[in-house]
Design a protein around this motif. Structure first.
Motif, mmCIF file in Angstrom:
data_model
loop_
_atom_site.group_PDB
_atom_site.id
_atom_site.type_symbol
_atom_site.label_atom_id
_atom_site.label_comp_id
_atom_site.label_asym_id
_atom_site.label_seq_id
_atom_site.Cartn_x
_atom_site.Cartn_y
_atom_site.Cartn_z
ATOM 1 N N ILE A 95 0.835 -1.199 0.000
ATOM 2 C CA ILE A 95 0.000 0.000 0.000
ATOM 3 C C ILE A 95 0.871 1.251 0.000
ATOM 4 C CG2 ILE A 95 -1.656 1.349 1.357
ATOM 5 C CD1 ILE A 95 -2.947 -1.234 2.233
ATOM 6 N N THR A 96 1.895 1.282 0.859
ATOM 7 C CA THR A 96 2.781 2.453 0.859
ATOM 8 C C THR A 96 3.528 2.574 -0.464
ATOM 9 O OG1 THR A 96 4.501 1.137 1.968
ATOM 10 C CG2 THR A 96 3.081 2.502 3.362
ATOM 11 N N GLY A 97 3.822 1.429 -1.114
ATOM 12 C CA GLY A 97 4.500 1.475 -2.412
ATOM 13 C C GLY A 97 3.636 2.139 -3.475
ATOM 14 N N LEU A 98 2.353 1.760 -3.523
ATOM 15 C CA LEU A 98 1.441 2.378 -4.491
ATOM 16 C C LEU A 98 1.201 3.843 -4.147
ATOM 17 C CD1 LEU A 98 -1.210 -0.437 -5.106
ATOM 18 C CD2 LEU A 98 0.659 0.273 -6.599
ATOM 19 N N ALA A 99 1.084 4.144 -2.852
ATOM 20 C CA ALA A 99 0.898 5.539 -2.437
ATOM 21 C C ALA A 99 2.146 6.360 -2.756
ATOM 22 C CB ALA A 99 0.589 5.612 -0.945
ATOM 23 N N PHE A 100 3.323 5.768 -2.563
ATOM 24 C CA PHE A 100 4.600 6.414 -2.889
ATOM 25 C C PHE A 100 4.607 6.836 -4.355
ATOM 26 C CE2 PHE A 100 8.961 6.326 -4.376
ATOM 27 C CZ PHE A 100 9.715 6.845 -3.328
ATOM 28 N N LEU A 101 4.143 5.934 -5.216
ATOM 29 C CA LEU A 101 4.108 6.227 -6.652
ATOM 30 C C LEU A 101 2.980 7.191 -6.986
ATOM 31 C CD1 LEU A 101 5.224 5.596 -9.470
ATOM 32 C CD2 LEU A 101 3.649 3.675 -9.573
ATOM 33 N N SER A 102 1.810 6.972 -6.407
ATOM 34 C CA SER A 102 0.646 7.780 -6.745
ATOM 35 C C SER A 102 0.801 9.217 -6.290
ATOM 36 C CB SER A 102 -0.610 7.168 -6.119
ATOM 37 O OG SER A 102 -1.765 7.855 -6.525
ATOM 38 N N VAL B 8 7.637 12.320 -0.787
ATOM 39 C CA VAL B 8 7.707 10.879 -1.051
ATOM 40 C C VAL B 8 8.244 10.109 0.149
ATOM 41 C CG1 VAL B 8 7.816 11.044 -3.555
ATOM 42 C CG2 VAL B 8 9.918 11.211 -2.246
ATOM 43 N N VAL B 9 9.203 10.692 0.873
ATOM 44 C CA VAL B 9 9.770 10.008 2.039
ATOM 45 C C VAL B 9 8.702 9.761 3.100
ATOM 46 C CG1 VAL B 9 11.412 10.224 3.949
ATOM 47 C CG2 VAL B 9 12.106 10.867 1.637
ATOM 48 N N GLN B 10 7.740 10.671 3.221
ATOM 49 C CA GLN B 10 6.686 10.518 4.222
ATOM 50 C C GLN B 10 5.922 9.215 4.042
ATOM 51 O OE1 GLN B 10 3.478 13.412 4.068
ATOM 52 N NE2 GLN B 10 3.300 13.421 6.299
ATOM 53 N N ARG B 11 5.721 8.785 2.792
ATOM 54 C CA ARG B 11 5.004 7.523 2.553
ATOM 55 C C ARG B 11 5.802 6.325 3.058
ATOM 56 N NH1 ARG B 11 2.710 11.986 1.399
ATOM 57 N NH2 ARG B 11 0.617 11.729 0.593
ATOM 58 N N GLN C 152 11.850 -0.139 3.372
ATOM 59 C CA GLN C 152 12.834 -0.289 2.300
ATOM 60 C C GLN C 152 12.193 -0.756 1.004
ATOM 61 O OE1 GLN C 152 15.953 -2.580 4.855
ATOM 62 N NE2 GLN C 152 17.109 -1.466 3.307
ATOM 63 N N ASN C 153 11.231 -1.659 1.102
ATOM 64 C CA ASN C 153 10.590 -2.188 -0.096
ATOM 65 C C ASN C 153 9.611 -1.210 -0.730
ATOM 66 O OD1 ASN C 153 11.867 -4.679 -0.293
ATOM 67 N ND2 ASN C 153 10.412 -5.708 1.054
ATOM 68 N N THR C 154 9.167 -0.211 0.029
ATOM 69 C CA THR C 154 8.197 0.749 -0.502
ATOM 70 C C THR C 154 8.674 1.400 -1.793
ATOM 71 O OG1 THR C 154 7.102 1.185 1.610
ATOM 72 C CG2 THR C 154 7.025 2.932 -0.043
ATOM 73 N N PRO C 155 9.842 2.080 -1.836
ATOM 74 C CA PRO C 155 10.275 2.674 -3.103
ATOM 75 C C PRO C 155 10.698 1.649 -4.141
ATOM 76 C CG PRO C 155 11.970 2.975 -1.432
ATOM 77 C CD PRO C 155 10.767 2.402 -0.736
ATOM 78 N N ILE C 156 11.112 0.441 -3.702
ATOM 79 C CA ILE C 156 11.523 -0.593 -4.659
ATOM 80 C C ILE C 156 10.297 -1.159 -5.377
ATOM 81 C CG2 ILE C 156 12.648 -2.838 -4.917
ATOM 82 C CD1 ILE C 156 14.389 -2.080 -2.491
ATOM 83 N N TYR C 157 9.232 -1.460 -4.634
ATOM 84 C CA TYR C 157 7.984 -1.881 -5.274
ATOM 85 C C TYR C 157 7.503 -0.807 -6.248
ATOM 86 C CZ TYR C 157 7.297 -5.650 -1.810
ATOM 87 O OH TYR C 157 7.424 -6.783 -1.044
ATOM 88 N N ALA C 158 7.558 0.446 -5.801
ATOM 89 C CA ALA C 158 7.097 1.558 -6.645
ATOM 90 C C ALA C 158 7.921 1.656 -7.924
ATOM 91 C CB ALA C 158 7.171 2.868 -5.868
#
Length: 538
Positions: A51-58, A262-265, A276-282
């Motif tokens: 969820i944080t990965g998609l929010a990071f991108l969105s 973006v870091v906030q997500r 760590q996986n949040t920006p990698i998934y994104a």
């Protein structure tokens, strides 16, 4: 009233109205889950990585990507792809592998707070103030873009359009805080893809496929690297050195690794591995976003040769023109709602970042240090109102730029480029001193403004060329001043740097986990795909 580009039907209006009601409803439902500062500003650090990965991108899939990248694609061609495959993915992987352990383990609530821990209070203040200023300017971009869509859809004045758009964002962010913003961003991600994917498909079909489209465009529009040997050989007016140094290194890493939007997500993730996986998934999703935003820009340039020229439509209308061309009533409402969703996610991301930095790094730090947690949540909600009001004013600044992309990158060259230098030295050089960081950041920002003021725009072949080189030299100024001052001032003790400097921070060990759960392996696979894409579009 102005002339409307589209003839929208009742069904189109109904789809847009349902979307607005839905996002406001999410804010209302989550209102009671945002009662503490940890909940309102950081979602209680409890959100799963996907969820944080998609929010990071969105959160980044706002005006810059949808309206701005389509405009840039129409103006510069596939060279715009460098904003993804050079100017985003490497930095996102770097953030996940190397920088998230510093951010997450130190339990900082914001990027300026990290600077306080690593350097001093003065450095934090400079970043907090400059970030707050930059964020509301960037929020104005999304708000202007939303207003532009309402203007061309309904024929309303820009002012009426801007105020209505701002009111919707104000309601759902003010009630639900970051959690409301994150869950809306995930929904908006899927809505954006559903609503806009038909544009490149139908456009390429009309033009006879990729090659048919390229036959109508300048030769340089179809390549990433082949025409970067000389600035005169491509529409962006820059060579490969400027692209790599200005965009691929400074602007890219400056945004994706230090911008609190973006870091906030990532800080909302439930544990360090998820963070760590949040920006990698994104990053995996990010690789394919150009299909949605840049390709339509190329299609618009092929179909409307007068776009961006005197007397022709603005580059910013590249995507709206195609929606009007291909979408029938009802489907047009879905496409326009997808655009509005992207702008709202971008604006909401900026507003939530602004409220956190204002409340914790300015208000609590310098105005009211000993208030209750309930008071800071209330201040956060009031700062949402203030941030939206300032965004309304700054929306008109974005209107003065031929492309919102040019405006956005100009702001990044002022603030993110110097900040990245400050972070890079602070995280990886133990001898960077508190006052070295402060004076380096100050002179870098001032230097960027002086370069903008003293070097006329006509000196560069394009606005983006100016942004890339200005960012590079602002970074260089920051590095030189930080190192110079650090050599003559007192560094912090090593025990004070534990957890915030590389070599003094314990690295996470995921050796016992399956490879597909480990950030390092996931980042490696993403890097291989990235190299293949660059080779394919050389």
């Amino acid at each position: 009233m102005t002339h409307a580009l589209f003839t929208a039907t009742f069904v189109d209006y109904l789809i847009i109205a349902i979307y607005f009601i839905f996002v406001i409803g999410i804010g209302f439902l989550l209102k009671n889950q945002a009662n503490t500062g940890e909940d309102f500003f950081l979602s209680g650090r409890s959100i799963p990585a996907w969820i944080t990965g998609l929010a990071f991108l969105s959160a980044n899939l706002g005006a810059l990507e949808v309206l701005g990248m389509a405009a840039s694609g129409a103006e510069y061609g596939m060279l715009t792809g460098h904003f993804y495959w050079l100017g985003a993915i490497p930095a996102m992987l770097f953030l996940g592998i190397y920088m998230m352990p510093f951010y997450y383990v130190s339990k900082v609530r914001s990027v300026p707070e990290y600077l306080k821990v690593r350097y001093n209070e003065a450095t934090r203040a400079v970043n907090a103030i400059s970030f707050a200023f930059m964020t509301v300017l960037m929020s104005g971009i999304s708000l202007y873009s939303m207003g532009l869509i309402f203007q061309v859809l309904m024929g309303w004045s820009l002012t009426t359009s801007v105020i209505i758009s701002a009111a919707v964002v104000l309601l759902y962010v003010g009630m639900g805080g970051l959690t409301s913003s994150i869950y809306n961003e995930v929904i908006q991600f899927f809505l954006i893809w559903t609503g806009l994917l038909l544009v490149p498909i139908l456009g390429l079909k009309e033009l006879g496929g990729w090659q048919g489209m390229m036959n109508r465009l300048p030769q340089s529009f179809g390549h990433l690297w082949a025409n970067l040997g000389s600035a005169s050989h491509n529409s962006m007016g820059i060579e490969w050195v400027g692209i790599i140094l200005g965009l691929g290194f400074v602007l890219s890493f400056g945004y994706w690794t230090t911008d609190f939007l973006v870091v906030q997500r990532t800080l909302a993730a439930r544990n360090l591995r998820a963070a760590q996986n949040t920006p990698i998934y994104a990053a995996y999703f990010k690789m394919f976003v150009p299909l949605l935003v840049i390709v339509p820009g190329l299609i618009a340039a092929a179909i409307y040769p007068a776009i961006g020229k005197t007397g022709g439509p603005s580059y910013n209308l590249a995507l709206p023109l195609l929606i009007e061309r291909y979408y029938p009533p009802g489907l047009m409402g879905l496409g326009l709602t997808a655009m509005l969703a992207s702008f709202m996610s971008g604006m909401a991301g900026n507003v939530t970042a602004f409220t956190t930095v204002w409340t914790y790094d300015i208000y609590q730090a310098y105005i009211n240090k000993n208030a209750t947690d309930k008071h800071y949540v209330a201040m956060g909600r009031w700062s949402v109102v203030v941030g939206v009001l300032i965004s309304i004013a700054t929306a008109y600044m974005a209107a003065d730029f031929p492309s919102v992309m040019d405006y956005m990158q100009t702001l990044f060259s002022f603030f993110n480029a110097p900040l990245f230098a400050t972070f890079l030295l602070g995280m990886f050089w133990k001898k960077a001193t508190p006052w070295g960081g402060f004076w380096g950041l100050i002179t870098g920002i001032v230097g960027a403004f002086l370069l903008y003021a003293l070097i006329p725009a006509s000196y560069y072949a394009s606005p983006q060329a100016g942004n890339f080189w200005r960012a590079w030299w602002a970074w260089v100024i920051t590095v030189i001043v930080t190192i110079g001052v650090s050599l003559f001032t007192k560094p912090k003790k090593l025990e004070e740097l534990a957890g915030v400097v590389y070599g003094l921070t314990k690295r996470p060990n995921y050796a016992s986990m399956s490879w597909y759960k480990r950030p390092g392996y996931l980042a490696f696979v993403a890097a291989v795909i990235l190299i293949a894409i660059n080779a394919w579009l050389w």
